[in-house]
Enzyme design. Structure first.
Site, PDB file in Angstrom:
ATOM      1  N   ARG A 364       0.817  -1.216   0.000  1.00 13.79           N
ATOM      2  CA  ARG A 364       0.000   0.000   0.000  1.00 13.79           C
ATOM      3  C   ARG A 364       0.855   1.273   0.000  1.00 13.79           C
ATOM      4  NH1 ARG A 364      -4.764  -2.915   1.855  1.00 13.79           N
ATOM      5  NH2 ARG A 364      -4.001  -4.323   3.426  1.00 13.79           N
ATOM      6  N   VAL A 365       2.125   1.108   0.254  1.00 14.85           N
ATOM      7  CA  VAL A 365       2.978   2.300   0.429  1.00 14.85           C
ATOM      8  C   VAL A 365       4.147   2.310  -0.553  1.00 14.85           C
ATOM      9  CG1 VAL A 365       4.553   3.439   2.069  1.00 14.85           C
ATOM     10  CG2 VAL A 365       2.382   2.500   2.864  1.00 14.85           C
TER      11      VAL A 365
END
Lengths: 502, 162
Positions: A364-365
């Site tokens: 997600r990052v």
């Protein structure tokens, strides 16, 4: 490995003045308790009227524990040693919350969660006591992740990239190559100057010894710390392991360093906490885990991240059963982390190494810190892998395929060969981009798959040994923003690769 | 009132445990008859002074007796224990002195648990409500030794003059 019980006893029974620490604290605090009930990992103690939660207590015959809960009539103490604590044993307060020794003296050492040395060397010096259980840092202390964290594994760095400060769950069945991947990551990061902390939670002593031996051989040990608790130790010690490891990570983060912290594994930690909670007569919830099991892990995970000074990249490990990602602890950890890398048992059985399933893995990052080229390449490769997978499924029906399908299949097998990486062979992300672009450009179109691996290794050897070549590749990569443009360039001017092939 | 009379005569933890045992015995034989009846037990197995205190207060029927005996047990459990470690075996007179001092000065629901340890030489170590205080001679000697240790070692290590 030194006997932890002996080391432990000396830590809590001998004061610098030579007298028993029990007598010292009895005199100093002036409060006494008596063990009323022994429940293996927990004891109930009467007395100690002003004890507070989290305080360390010492037993008369040696050994220590931490106050777990306060009841109306009893104090519940979590034991830190396997030594027999009989009913009637005297207990004394220390007046201090549990602290562990933290400092640069821990680098290159193997310790238990109380800071006792487990390697055959003296107790670490250049350390000072720090409280273990702390609240996570507030939002003002945090910063947006802005630097990539290379694992040295091409499949992960390109398809499931990580960033410094990210919390990424490593999940998979037992014996699917999770530990090998983590060790690879540590080697890659340790050589780049990051501090690596490996927390071994409730595993076999032989595995801990092998791990220590591995790091010594790899010479990455000077930047590494192992915090270990074996399965034969007291539940209190196993429970404490990730907290100690995180506290050590926070120390180095506060010095402005980047830290990689691995917690192997959190499902064992959850099981130990379940045992402690059930002994303490807490009401069992789903799968008999206590209601605060989410909080137990969340308060560790939330202490990691990217901060204004330094970062802690957290890689907690969770074991799944037969590929089931819907387990209680597994889903808990997935929800509190910034993604997960799934090690698929089916891919492992097919011989894929690492057995990372790119379709079921999430980050997600990591993508926001990638360069434009890498982001574009990742998108292209994921799209290709989806098509390739569909094509392979289609072949099962025995249908005849057209030329474009055959091209996809041919390229797909070559990409498979590339992503099949040997253990502990570090692949720089620029090199991965170069080779993948070369594959897309058709440089290895006529090569047999059997010789392909060898030619990748040739390029890798040149890259790792020839500084000039490395610079050449890095400059080429930095000039391009799009994957397609790099592929077009290599199609025209493939000498940068072809010149290194025999 | 009578329950208080009986309880007030308990001075030590040993006496409390003994009375507790006797009460349990009486409760176990409450509903029996003939040779193992309560009356028989009171005559043969319970101490005379306890029996004298209890018999007038037993009810007309077994249920009332049971209620009375259970009340006694509850009152007995409420007694608080003060642990006293001393260096000598106390006589009955000493026990009376200690007990009456504690009951008159602190509270009348406190009993004493005596522990004998000659290693403290004299004085006492007191534990009550989780608090611990050391008023023993051993502590005084240890503190004195800690201060004079260096001096003593020098004295002992001096070689005799030839």
């Amino acid at each position: 490995m030194q006997d932890t019980n002996e080391n432990f006893k000396s830590k809590f029974t001998d004061s610098p003045q030579g007298e028993s620490k029990f007598s010292y604290y009895l005199e100093k605090i002036g409060e006494i308790g008596f063990v009323e009930q022994n429940l293996h990992s927990l004891v109930y103690v009467s007395g100690l009227p002003e004890v507070h939660p989290g305080e360390t207590v010492i037993f008369e015959r040696g050994g220590a524990g931490q106050v777990f809960t306060l009841n109306k009539d009893y104090v519940e103490v979590l034991l830190f040693s396997n030594s027999e604590v009989v009913v009637g044993t005297k207990v004394v307060r220390t007046g201090e919350t549990l602290k562990v020794p933290i400092g640069k003296g821990l680098l290159g050492r193997v310790i238990n969660p109380l800071g006792v040395a487990l390697d055959d060397r003296p107790t670490p010096t250049d350390v000072s006591g720090v409280i273990v259980d702390k609240a996570p840092p507030k939002i003002v202390e945090r910063a947006t992740p802005d630097k990539p964290m290379e694992t040295g594994v091409s499949l992960v760095d390109v398809v499931v990239p990580l960033a410094k400060g990210q919390r990424e769950l490593i999940i998979g069945d037992r014996k699917t190559g999770k530990t090998e991947f983590l060790l690879q990551t540590i080697i890659s990061q340790a050589y780049k100057g990051a501090i690596c902390i490996y927390a071994v939670i409730g595993q076999k002593r032989t595995d801990i010894l092998n791990l220590a031996g591995f790091f010594k051989d790899e010479k990455a040990f000077k930047n590494t710390i192992i915090v270990a608790s074996s399965s034969s130790e007291a539940s209190g010690i196993v429970y404490l392991t990730p907290y100690t490891a995180m506290t050590i990570a926070e120390y180095f983060r506060d010095l402005g360093m980047d830290v990689v912290l691995i917690l192997d594994d959190m499902t064992t930690h959850a099981r130990v906490y379940r045992e402690i909670s059930l002994l303490g007569r807490r009401f069992p919830g789903r799968s008999s885990y206590p209601g605060d099991i989410f909080y137990l892990h969340a308060k560790i995970v939330e202490r990691a991240g990217n901060f204004k000074k330094g970062s802690i990249t957290l890689l907690p490990v969770a074991e799944s059963l037969l590929g089931d990602l819907s387990g209680y602890i597994q889903t808990n950890l997935m929800s509190m982390t910034d993604g997960h890398i799934f090690f698929d048992i089916n891919l492992y059985n097919d011989g894929k190494r690492p057995a990372v399933n790119p379709f079921l893995s999430v980050t997600r990052v990591g993508r926001q810190v990638q360069s434009k080229l890498l982001k574009d390449a990742g998108r292209e490769i994921i799209g290709f892998l989806v098509s390739y997978d569909r094509m392979k499924q289609f072949l099962h029906f025995g249908a005849e395929v057209g030329q474009s399908a055959r091209n996809i299949l041919a390229l797909g097998t070559k990409v498979d060969v590339f992503f099949n990486q040997a253990n502990f062979s570090n692949m720089d992300v620029n090199l991965s981009l170069l080779i993948l672009s070369g594959l897309w450009a058709g440089i290895w179109e006529d090569k047999e798959n059997t010789n392909l691996k060898r030619s990748f290794e040739q390029i890798m050897l040149c890259f790792n040994t020839d500084e000039q070549y490395k610079k050449q590749v890095t400059d080429l990569i930095s000039k391009h923003q799009k994957f397609a443009s790099l592929v077009t360039y290599l199609r025209r001017e493939g000498e940068i690769i072809k010149s290194k092939l025999t | 009132m009578s329950a208080n009379n009986l309880i007030s005569k308990i001075r030590t933890l040993d006496e409390k445990n003994k009375l507790n045992g006797e009460l349990d015995l009486m409760l176990a034989h409450l509903y029996e008859n003939k040779d193992t009846s309560l009356a028989s037990v009171l005559r043969s197995q319970i101490r005379a002074w306890v029996s004298d205190e209890i018999v007038p207060n037993l009810g007309e029927n077994s249920d009332d007796s049971e209620k009375y005996l259970k009340t006694l047990k509850t009152e007995l459990d409420k007694l608080r224990v003060l642990s006293l470690k001393i260096a000598f075996e106390p006589t009955e007179t000493s026990i009376d002195k200690f007990s009456s001092y504690v009951k008159n000065t602190i509270a009348d629901d406190i009993i004493i648990d005596f522990e004998i340890d000659p290693r403290i030489y004299g004085g006492a170590q007191i534990t009550f409500n989780g608090e611990y205080r050391d008023f023993s001679l051993k502590r005084l000697f240890d503190d004195e030794y800690a201060q004079k240790e260096t001096e003593l070692k020098e004295l002992v290590s001096k070689k005799p003059q030839s």
